[in-house]
Design a protein around this motif. Sequence first.
Motif, PDB file in Angstrom:
ATOM      1  N   GLN A 134       1.219   9.891  11.235  1.00 34.22           N
ATOM      2  CA  GLN A 134       2.052  10.904  10.587  1.00 34.22           C
ATOM      3  C   GLN A 134       2.428  12.006  11.580  1.00 34.22           C
ATOM      4  OE1 GLN A 134       0.408  12.022   6.558  1.00 34.22           O
ATOM      5  NE2 GLN A 134      -1.064  10.448   7.142  1.00 34.22           N
ATOM      6  N   LEU A 135       1.486  12.406  12.427  1.00 35.01           N
ATOM      7  CA  LEU A 135       1.784  13.438  13.415  1.00 35.01           C
ATOM      8  C   LEU A 135       2.821  12.954  14.431  1.00 35.01           C
ATOM      9  CD1 LEU A 135      -1.750  14.967  14.097  1.00 35.01           C
ATOM     10  CD2 LEU A 135       0.239  16.150  13.137  1.00 35.01           C
ATOM     11  N   GLN A 136       2.676  11.716  14.886  1.00 34.18           N
ATOM     12  CA  GLN A 136       3.668  11.184  15.819  1.00 34.18           C
ATOM     13  C   GLN A 136       5.036  11.069  15.155  1.00 34.18           C
ATOM     14  OE1 GLN A 136       2.202   7.900  18.555  1.00 34.18           O
ATOM     15  NE2 GLN A 136       0.470   8.022  17.145  1.00 34.18           N
ATOM     16  N   ALA A 137       5.043  10.696  13.873  1.00 32.07           N
ATOM     17  CA  ALA A 137       6.310  10.626  13.142  1.00 32.07           C
ATOM     18  C   ALA A 137       6.915  12.017  12.987  1.00 32.07           C
ATOM     19  CB  ALA A 137       6.088   9.982  11.772  1.00 32.07           C
ATOM     20  N   ALA A 138       6.069  13.017  12.761  1.00 35.34           N
ATOM     21  CA  ALA A 138       6.568  14.391  12.637  1.00 35.34           C
ATOM     22  C   ALA A 138       7.217  14.848  13.943  1.00 35.34           C
ATOM     23  CB  ALA A 138       5.426  15.324  12.245  1.00 35.34           C
ATOM     24  N   ILE A 139       6.627  14.461  15.087  1.00 32.60           N
ATOM     25  CA  ILE A 139       7.219  14.801  16.391  1.00 32.60           C
ATOM     26  C   ILE A 139       8.577  14.120  16.541  1.00 32.60           C
ATOM     27  CG2 ILE A 139       6.963  14.495  18.885  1.00 32.60           C
ATOM     28  CD1 ILE A 139       3.873  14.752  18.369  1.00 32.60           C
ATOM     29  N   ALA A 140       8.634  12.838  16.173  1.00 32.38           N
ATOM     30  CA  ALA A 140       9.912  12.113  16.239  1.00 32.38           C
ATOM     31  C   ALA A 140      10.938  12.743  15.309  1.00 32.38           C
ATOM     32  CB  ALA A 140       9.694  10.642  15.889  1.00 32.38           C
ATOM     33  N   ALA A 141      10.474  13.257  14.164  1.00 33.99           N
ATOM     34  CA  ALA A 141      11.382  13.891  13.213  1.00 33.99           C
ATOM     35  C   ALA A 141      12.003  15.162  13.789  1.00 33.99           C
ATOM     36  CB  ALA A 141      10.640  14.206  11.917  1.00 33.99           C
ATOM     37  N   VAL A 142      11.213  15.939  14.535  1.00 32.41           N
ATOM     38  CA  VAL A 142      11.751  17.160  15.154  1.00 32.41           C
ATOM     39  C   VAL A 142      12.872  16.794  16.129  1.00 32.41           C
ATOM     40  CG1 VAL A 142      11.227  19.166  16.600  1.00 32.41           C
ATOM     41  CG2 VAL A 142       9.575  18.397  14.881  1.00 32.41           C
ATOM     42  N   HIS A 143      12.671  15.750  16.917  1.00 28.61           N
ATOM     43  CA  HIS A 143      13.731  15.292  17.820  1.00 28.61           C
ATOM     44  C   HIS A 143      14.960  14.839  17.023  1.00 28.61           C
ATOM     45  CE1 HIS A 143      11.737  15.538  21.696  1.00 28.61           C
ATOM     46  NE2 HIS A 143      10.669  14.903  21.221  1.00 28.61           N
ATOM     47  N   ALA A 144      14.724  14.104  15.933  1.00 35.67           N
ATOM     48  CA  ALA A 144      15.831  13.560  15.145  1.00 35.67           C
ATOM     49  C   ALA A 144      16.656  14.647  14.477  1.00 35.67           C
ATOM     50  CB  ALA A 144      15.292  12.590  14.092  1.00 35.67           C
ATOM     51  N   LEU A 197       0.845  -1.196   0.000  1.00 41.16           N
ATOM     52  CA  LEU A 197       0.000   0.000   0.000  1.00 41.16           C
ATOM     53  C   LEU A 197       0.884   1.252   0.000  1.00 41.16           C
ATOM     54  CD1 LEU A 197      -2.543  -1.164   2.746  1.00 41.16           C
ATOM     55  CD2 LEU A 197      -2.898  -1.206   0.278  1.00 41.16           C
ATOM     56  N   PRO A 198       1.621   1.483  -1.081  1.00 39.03           N
ATOM     57  CA  PRO A 198       2.599   2.582  -1.092  1.00 39.03           C
ATOM     58  C   PRO A 198       1.976   3.969  -0.999  1.00 39.03           C
ATOM     59  CG  PRO A 198       2.358   1.649  -3.288  1.00 39.03           C
ATOM     60  CD  PRO A 198       1.611   0.735  -2.363  1.00 39.03           C
ATOM     61  N   GLY A 199       0.694   4.100  -1.302  1.00 40.93           N
ATOM     62  CA  GLY A 199       0.067   5.412  -1.280  1.00 40.93           C
ATOM     63  C   GLY A 199      -0.638   5.747   0.011  1.00 40.93           C
ATOM     64  N   ASP A 200      -0.612   4.847   0.988  1.00 39.75           N
ATOM     65  CA  ASP A 200      -1.315   5.086   2.248  1.00 39.75           C
ATOM     66  C   ASP A 200      -0.437   5.902   3.186  1.00 39.75           C
ATOM     67  OD1 ASP A 200      -2.198   4.443   5.111  1.00 39.75           O
ATOM     68  OD2 ASP A 200      -3.830   3.573   3.947  1.00 39.75           O
ATOM     69  N   GLY A 201      -0.875   7.096   3.542  1.00 36.37           N
ATOM     70  CA  GLY A 201      -0.086   7.983   4.373  1.00 36.37           C
ATOM     71  C   GLY A 201       0.127   7.483   5.785  1.00 36.37           C
ATOM     72  N   GLU A 202      -0.858   6.805   6.352  1.00 37.16           N
ATOM     73  CA  GLU A 202      -0.723   6.322   7.717  1.00 37.16           C
ATOM     74  C   GLU A 202       0.229   5.135   7.809  1.00 37.16           C
ATOM     75  OE1 GLU A 202      -2.630   7.568  11.137  1.00 37.16           O
ATOM     76  OE2 GLU A 202      -1.271   8.612   9.798  1.00 37.16           O
ATOM     77  N   VAL A 203       0.253   4.292   6.779  1.00 39.46           N
ATOM     78  CA  VAL A 203       1.242   3.210   6.752  1.00 39.46           C
ATOM     79  C   VAL A 203       2.648   3.808   6.710  1.00 39.46           C
ATOM     80  CG1 VAL A 203       2.130   1.241   5.467  1.00 39.46           C
ATOM     81  CG2 VAL A 203      -0.341   1.574   5.682  1.00 39.46           C
ATOM     82  N   ALA A 204       2.832   4.801   5.822  1.00 40.92           N
ATOM     83  CA  ALA A 204       4.128   5.478   5.735  1.00 40.92           C
ATOM     84  C   ALA A 204       4.463   6.179   7.047  1.00 40.92           C
ATOM     85  CB  ALA A 204       4.113   6.485   4.585  1.00 40.92           C
ATOM     86  N   GLY A 205       3.457   6.803   7.669  1.00 37.86           N
ATOM     87  CA  GLY A 205       3.688   7.490   8.928  1.00 37.86           C
ATOM     88  C   GLY A 205       4.111   6.545  10.028  1.00 37.86           C
ATOM     89  N   LEU A 206       3.457   5.381  10.103  1.00 38.76           N
ATOM     90  CA  LEU A 206       3.812   4.416  11.135  1.00 38.76           C
ATOM     91  C   LEU A 206       5.227   3.890  10.915  1.00 38.76           C
ATOM     92  CD1 LEU A 206       3.169   2.732  13.600  1.00 38.76           C
ATOM     93  CD2 LEU A 206       2.061   1.045  12.103  1.00 38.76           C
ATOM     94  N   LEU A 207       5.567   3.571   9.669  1.00 40.13           N
ATOM     95  CA  LEU A 207       6.923   3.094   9.386  1.00 40.13           C
ATOM     96  C   LEU A 207       7.949   4.165   9.732  1.00 40.13           C
ATOM     97  CD1 LEU A 207       8.854   0.975   8.348  1.00 40.13           C
ATOM     98  CD2 LEU A 207       8.396   1.774   6.008  1.00 40.13           C
ATOM     99  N   ALA A 208       7.666   5.415   9.387  1.00 37.15           N
ATOM    100  CA  ALA A 208       8.579   6.515   9.721  1.00 37.15           C
ATOM    101  C   ALA A 208       8.735   6.647  11.232  1.00 37.15           C
ATOM    102  CB  ALA A 208       8.055   7.823   9.124  1.00 37.15           C
ATOM    103  N   LEU A 209       7.628   6.565  11.950  1.00 31.87           N
ATOM    104  CA  LEU A 209       7.676   6.663  13.407  1.00 31.87           C
ATOM    105  C   LEU A 209       8.550   5.558  13.995  1.00 31.87           C
ATOM    106  CD1 LEU A 209       6.702   7.748  16.156  1.00 31.87           C
ATOM    107  CD2 LEU A 209       4.653   6.309  15.895  1.00 31.87           C
ATOM    108  N   MET A 210       8.373   4.342  13.509  1.00 33.33           N
ATOM    109  CA  MET A 210       9.177   3.226  14.010  1.00 33.33           C
ATOM    110  C   MET A 210      10.656   3.446  13.731  1.00 33.33           C
ATOM    111  SD  MET A 210       6.913  -0.095  12.949  1.00 33.33           S
ATOM    112  CE  MET A 210       5.351  -0.499  13.734  1.00 33.33           C
ATOM    113  N   LEU A 211      10.987   3.855  12.518  1.00 28.40           N
ATOM    114  CA  LEU A 211      12.395   4.017  12.149  1.00 28.40           C
ATOM    115  C   LEU A 211      13.056   5.144  12.934  1.00 28.40           C
ATOM    116  CD1 LEU A 211      12.051   3.586   8.284  1.00 28.40           C
ATOM    117  CD2 LEU A 211      13.115   1.971   9.868  1.00 28.40           C
TER     118      LEU A 211
END
Length: 415
Positions: free
Chosen positions: A293-303, A227-241
Motif C-alpha cells: 500500500q505504501l509503494q502504491a501510495a508513492i506511485a499515486a503521488v507520481h501519477a 480476497l476483496p478485503g485484503d489491503g495488501e492485495v489491493a495495494g499490490l494491484l494498485a502498484l502494478m496498475l
Amino acid sequence: MTERDDVEDLLRRLAPQVLGVVVRRYGRFDVCEDAVQEALLAAALQWPEQGVPESPRPWLITVASRRIVDELRSARARRHREETVATQMPTDELLAPAPGDEHPADEDDTLTLLFLCAHPALSPASQLALTLRAVGGLSTAEIARAFLVPEATIAQRISRGKQRIKASGIPFSLPAEPERANRLGVVLHVLYLIFNEGYTATSGPDLQRGALTAEAIRLTREIRRRLPGDGEVAGLLALMLLTEARRAARSRPDGSLVPLAEQDRGLWNQAFIREGLALVANALSRTALGPYQLQAAIAAVHAEAARAEDTDWPQILALYELLERMSPNPMVTLNRAVAVAMVQGPQAGLDLLRTLDDDCIAEHHRLHAVRAHLLEMAGDRAAARSSYQAAARRTTSLPEQRYLQARAARLIAEQ
C-alpha cells in the motif's frame, strides 16, 4: 517484436497453464515440471520455423504428457505401477487434449500452482525461486539477478523445492482459508517480482516484457477477486496498475529508455491510473497499512502530478521513510536517497547512498546510476560520467546500457 519474440511471449503465458493441467492429471510436480520445460524447449525451437500450431496449448500438453508417461513407465518398468499408468492413460489421450483441455485455461490452475509453490514444507528461498520458474517463466539466470545471488544457488533452491514437493506428497489443490492466508505473503512477493521483471527486464534487447506484467496483473486481479478485503492485495494491484500506466511513455520508437522526469504524461494510461488511485485510496482508508500500500501510495503521488516539476517530493520522502521503517531493504534506501536529494539537495542524497557501499547492492548497476544522477545534479560532471559508465558496465539490459552510455557521452560533449 520478431516472430521468435512473439513465440517466447506466448510460451511464457502458456507455461503455467500447461503445468497446472499436467500436475492435476499426473500429480508428480517434479516430473511434470521437467516435462513442461522440455515441451517449451521443443516449441521454442520448432514454432518460429514451422509456425505456431492452431491449438498451441493442447500441443504443449500432448508433448509434455508423452514425456511424463515415458518417464513414469521407465521408472516403474518392473513394478505394477507401469501397468496402472498404462491402464489409466489410453493412447488416444496422448494424441489429443483431454476433455475440457481444449478450452482456455481455468485461472484456478495457475493460482493453485502459485499456492503449491508457496507451501510451508518448502524453505522461503525455494518457495520464491520455484514459483518464479514454474509460474513466472523466468530463467534461472533471471531469478539469480533478481535476488542478487549466484545462478548455481538458485538452481539448487529450485531443485530442493521440487524434491521437497515430491517427498511431501503435497496435493495439487487450493489450500483452505487459514492456510491460504499464511501462504499469501509469498504469493504476493512472487507476483511483485514477476511484474518487476516484466516492467524492466534485467537482461536482453528489450526494456519491457509485456507478457510478464500482464500475467502478474491478471493473477493479482484474481487473488483480489477472492480476497476483496485484503489491503495488501489491493495495494499490490494498485502498484502494478499505476506503474504499468507509464508503459507507453517509457520508451521511444527505437526502444530507447525515457526516464520518468522526461516522459510524455499524456501517453500514460488514464484508465489504469483511475483504477489504481481508487484501489489505494480505499485500501489506505479501510485496512491495516502494509508495504505494498505504501509503494502504491508513492506511485499515486507520481501519477497525480501533471508535470514532473509538480511532483510532491516531500510527501514521497515521508512515505519512503515510513516504508523503510516498516520494510527495510537496500532498494528502499536507494529510492529514498532520490527523494532526499529532491527535497534536501543532491549532497544529502549522496550522503545516504554511502551507507549502501558495503551492502549487497554495492555492485548493482542501479546504485551507480542513482549516484551518477545525484552527482550530475550536484554539478560534479566528471564523477557523474564515471558513475554512469560504471552503471553501464554492470547492467545486462541493453536499453539501460545504451541510456547510461548516452548520459556519460553527453557529459563528455558538454565539457
